[in-house]
Design a protein around this motif. Structure first.
Motif, PDB file in Angstrom:
ATOM      1  N   LEU A 174       0.824  -1.211   0.000  1.00 39.57           N
ATOM      2  CA  LEU A 174       0.000   0.000   0.000  1.00 39.57           C
ATOM      3  C   LEU A 174       0.855   1.256   0.000  1.00 39.57           C
ATOM      4  O   LEU A 174       0.557   2.225  -0.710  1.00 39.57           O
ATOM      5  CB  LEU A 174      -0.932  -0.015   1.212  1.00 39.57           C
ATOM      6  N   SER A 175       1.913   1.260   0.780  1.00 38.39           N
ATOM      7  CA  SER A 175       2.775   2.445   0.849  1.00 38.39           C
ATOM      8  C   SER A 175       3.501   2.690  -0.475  1.00 38.39           C
ATOM      9  O   SER A 175       3.695   3.841  -0.883  1.00 38.39           O
ATOM     10  CB  SER A 175       3.794   2.301   1.981  1.00 38.39           C
ATOM     11  N   ASP A 176       3.913   1.611  -1.150  1.00 42.45           N
ATOM     12  CA  ASP A 176       4.596   1.767  -2.436  1.00 42.45           C
ATOM     13  C   ASP A 176       3.669   2.398  -3.467  1.00 42.45           C
ATOM     14  O   ASP A 176       4.073   3.294  -4.220  1.00 42.45           O
ATOM     15  CB  ASP A 176       5.087   0.406  -2.940  1.00 42.45           C
ATOM     16  N   TYR A 177       2.436   1.930  -3.501  1.00 41.84           N
ATOM     17  CA  TYR A 177       1.485   2.503  -4.456  1.00 41.84           C
ATOM     18  C   TYR A 177       1.171   3.963  -4.113  1.00 41.84           C
ATOM     19  O   TYR A 177       1.060   4.810  -5.005  1.00 41.84           O
ATOM     20  CB  TYR A 177       0.192   1.688  -4.491  1.00 41.84           C
ATOM     21  N   THR A 178       1.063   4.260  -2.821  1.00 44.14           N
ATOM     22  CA  THR A 178       0.800   5.639  -2.395  1.00 44.14           C
ATOM     23  C   THR A 178       1.943   6.558  -2.791  1.00 44.14           C
ATOM     24  O   THR A 178       1.719   7.677  -3.275  1.00 44.14           O
ATOM     25  CB  THR A 178       0.590   5.696  -0.871  1.00 44.14           C
ATOM     26  N   THR A 179       3.172   6.082  -2.608  1.00 38.46           N
ATOM     27  CA  THR A 179       4.342   6.878  -3.001  1.00 38.46           C
ATOM     28  C   THR A 179       4.345   7.131  -4.497  1.00 38.46           C
ATOM     29  O   THR A 179       4.620   8.256  -4.942  1.00 38.46           O
ATOM     30  CB  THR A 179       5.635   6.152  -2.590  1.00 38.46           C
ATOM     31  N   LEU A 180       4.043   6.093  -5.274  1.00 38.59           N
ATOM     32  CA  LEU A 180       3.981   6.258  -6.723  1.00 38.59           C
ATOM     33  C   LEU A 180       2.909   7.270  -7.113  1.00 38.59           C
ATOM     34  O   LEU A 180       3.146   8.154  -7.951  1.00 38.59           O
ATOM     35  CB  LEU A 180       3.694   4.909  -7.384  1.00 38.59           C
ATOM     36  N   PHE A 181       1.746   7.171  -6.502  1.00 38.98           N
ATOM     37  CA  PHE A 181       0.626   8.068  -6.806  1.00 38.98           C
ATOM     38  C   PHE A 181       1.002   9.519  -6.532  1.00 38.98           C
ATOM     39  O   PHE A 181       0.857  10.389  -7.396  1.00 38.98           O
ATOM     40  CB  PHE A 181      -0.589   7.655  -5.964  1.00 38.98           C
ATOM     41  N   LEU A 182       1.502   9.789  -5.337  1.00 40.17           N
ATOM     42  CA  LEU A 182       1.829  11.166  -4.955  1.00 40.17           C
ATOM     43  C   LEU A 182       3.022  11.691  -5.750  1.00 40.17           C
ATOM     44  O   LEU A 182       3.058  12.866  -6.137  1.00 40.17           O
ATOM     45  CB  LEU A 182       2.118  11.239  -3.457  1.00 40.17           C
ATOM     46  N   GLN A 183       3.994  10.832  -6.001  1.00 40.22           N
ATOM     47  CA  GLN A 183       5.189  11.234  -6.734  1.00 40.22           C
ATOM     48  C   GLN A 183       4.854  11.674  -8.150  1.00 40.22           C
ATOM     49  O   GLN A 183       5.328  12.712  -8.625  1.00 40.22           O
ATOM     50  CB  GLN A 183       6.177  10.074  -6.767  1.00 40.22           C
ATOM     51  N   VAL A 184       4.003  10.917  -8.819  1.00 42.58           N
ATOM     52  CA  VAL A 184       3.660  11.228 -10.209  1.00 42.58           C
ATOM     53  C   VAL A 184       2.701  12.415 -10.279  1.00 42.58           C
ATOM     54  O   VAL A 184       2.938  13.381 -11.012  1.00 42.58           O
ATOM     55  CB  VAL A 184       3.041   9.993 -10.900  1.00 42.58           C
ATOM     56  N   VAL A 185       1.617  12.365  -9.518  1.00 39.99           N
ATOM     57  CA  VAL A 185       0.566  13.378  -9.631  1.00 39.99           C
ATOM     58  C   VAL A 185       1.047  14.731  -9.099  1.00 39.99           C
ATOM     59  O   VAL A 185       0.921  15.765  -9.775  1.00 39.99           O
ATOM     60  CB  VAL A 185      -0.704  12.918  -8.893  1.00 39.99           C
ATOM     61  N   LEU A 186       1.605  14.740  -7.892  1.00 40.71           N
ATOM     62  CA  LEU A 186       2.086  16.000  -7.321  1.00 40.71           C
ATOM     63  C   LEU A 186       3.299  16.518  -8.078  1.00 40.71           C
ATOM     64  O   LEU A 186       3.442  17.730  -8.290  1.00 40.71           O
ATOM     65  CB  LEU A 186       2.425  15.802  -5.841  1.00 40.71           C
ATOM     66  N   GLY A 187       4.179  15.602  -8.503  1.00 37.02           N
ATOM     67  CA  GLY A 187       5.366  16.015  -9.254  1.00 37.02           C
ATOM     68  C   GLY A 187       5.010  16.723 -10.547  1.00 37.02           C
ATOM     69  O   GLY A 187       5.591  17.761 -10.879  1.00 37.02           O
ATOM     70  N   MET A 188       4.021  16.195 -11.277  1.00 45.60           N
ATOM     71  CA  MET A 188       3.607  16.836 -12.520  1.00 45.60           C
ATOM     72  C   MET A 188       2.941  18.184 -12.245  1.00 45.60           C
ATOM     73  O   MET A 188       3.102  19.130 -13.016  1.00 45.60           O
ATOM     74  CB  MET A 188       2.651  15.928 -13.285  1.00 45.60           C
ATOM     75  N   GLY A 189       2.191  18.282 -11.156  1.00 40.75           N
ATOM     76  CA  GLY A 189       1.571  19.554 -10.811  1.00 40.75           C
ATOM     77  C   GLY A 189       2.596  20.643 -10.578  1.00 40.75           C
ATOM     78  O   GLY A 189       2.443  21.780 -11.048  1.00 40.75           O
TER      79      GLY A 189
END
Length: 275
Positions: A174-189
Motif C-alpha cells: 500500500l505504501s509503495d502505491y501511495t508513493t507512486l501516486f503522490l510522486q507522479v501526480v504531485l510532481g507533474m503539478g
C-alpha cells in the motif's frame, strides 16, 4: 494587505500571517472533507488507475480496436494490496487527505497570495498579475490531471503486467502505491508551473528566448532526467511524462518571447507596434 501602502514591517508580517492562517484553514477543511469521504475516494479515485474501466485505458483500447482489431491494455481483474504495518492504512489516509486538501485548496491559496501582494502593485501591474495568478493554479491543476490520467495509468500497467516468473504471485504494498501516486501526480503539478518561473526570470532580465532556443537540446536531456525521476523505471511511463514536458518547454519559449518583447518595449528598446 490593507489599503495603506505605508504599513510598517510588523504590519506586513501580521497581514501575511492572516493570509497564511486562512490558507492553512482552507487546506485543513478540504482535508477533512477528503477524510470523511476516504472510502469512496480510495475506491474510485486512488485505485482508479488499477482497473480496466479507467477512462485512459478505455480510450486507448478504443483506438487500439480500430487500428489493431483488439485491446492493447488488459489489467488483471484483481489488484491485491497488502498493509504490512499496523498503522499503515491510517498513515495512507492522512497522506491522501492532506494531498487532496492541498490540491482542492490550491486555487484559494493562490488567491490569498494575490490578495497580499496586489495592493503594493500599480494598476497596470495588478491587471497583469491577475493573468499570472490564474495561470498558476490552472497550470498546477493541468499538471495534476496530466499525471493522473496520462502517466500514472501507464506506470501502473507496466508494473502489473511485467513478470519474470509465473511462480511469483503479485501482492502490492500500500505504501509503495501511495508513493507512486503522490510522486507522479504531485510532481507533474509542480513541474507544470515551469512557464510561470520562465515569465518571472524573463521579466527581471535573466532569461531570453534566444537563450532557451540555443540550449533546447540541453533542456531535452534535462527533461528526460526529470521524467525518469518522477516516474518508475519503465521507458513507456517516462516517455509519457517527457512528451507533455517537451510541449511545456516549447510553450515556455513562446511565453519567454512574448514577455521579452514587452520588457524591451517598456524599456524603450523596441518601437511600439501600431494597432
Amino acid at each position: 494587505m490593507s489599503e495603506g501602502k505605508d504599513m510598517s514591517f510588523l504590519g506586513h508580517i501580521g497581514e501575511l500571517r492572516g493570509h497564511l492562517i486562512r490558507s492553512i484553514l482552507a487546506i485543513v477543511v478540504a482535508a477533512f472533507i477528503v477524510g470523511f469521504n476516504i472510502n469512496w475516494i480510495m475506491d474510485h479515485i486512488f485505485f482508479g488507475p488499477t482497473r480496466n474501466d479507467f477512462p485512459t485505458f478505455e480510450l486507448v483500447n478504443h483506438f487500439s480496436k480500430m487500428v489493431l482489431g483488439e485491446e492493447s491494455i488488459h489489467l488483471p481483474k484483481d489488484f491485491p494490496v497488502r498493509a504490512s504495518k499496523l498503522y499503515q492504512q491510517f498513515n495512507v489516509m492522512m497522506a491522501v487527505s492532506i494531498f487532496g486538501g492541498m490540491v482542492a485548496a490550491f486555487p484559494y491559496i493562490v488567491w490569498e497570495l494575490w490578495r497580499f501582494i496586489s495592493p503594493a502593485l500599480h494598476p497596470k501591474e495588478r491587471k497583469n498579475s491577475i493573468f499570472i495568478i490564474n495561470a498558476v493554479w490552472m497550470l498546477f491543476m493541468i499538471g495534476v490531471l496530466c499525471g493522473y490520467f496520462l502517466i500514472l495509468p501507464f506506470a501502473v500497467n507496466f508494473g502489473v503486467i511485467f513478470k519474470i516468473s509465473d511462480i511469483i504471485v503479485p501482492l502490492y504494498d500500500l505504501s509503495d502505491y501511495t508513493t507512486l501516486f503522490l510522486q507522479v501526480v504531485l510532481g507533474m503539478g509542480v513541474i507544470f508551473l515551469f512557464p510561470v518561473l520562465i515569465y518571472f526570470l524573463t521579466s527581471i532580465g535573466i532569461l531570453t528566448p534566444m537563450f532557451m532556443r540555443t540550449y533546447r537540446r540541453h533542456a531535452i536531456v534535462l527533461i528526460m532526467v526529470v521524467a525518469a525521476i518522477i516516474t518508475p523505471a519503465d521507458v513507456l511511463s517516462m516517455l509519457m511524462a517527457a512528451f507533455p514536458l517537451l510541449l511545456l518547454y516549447e510553450f515556455s519559449i513562446l511565453m519567454c518571447g512574448y514577455t521579452y518583447k514587452k520588457v524591451q518595449k517598456a524599456n524603450g528598446n523596441l518601437p511600439a507596434v501600431k494597432k
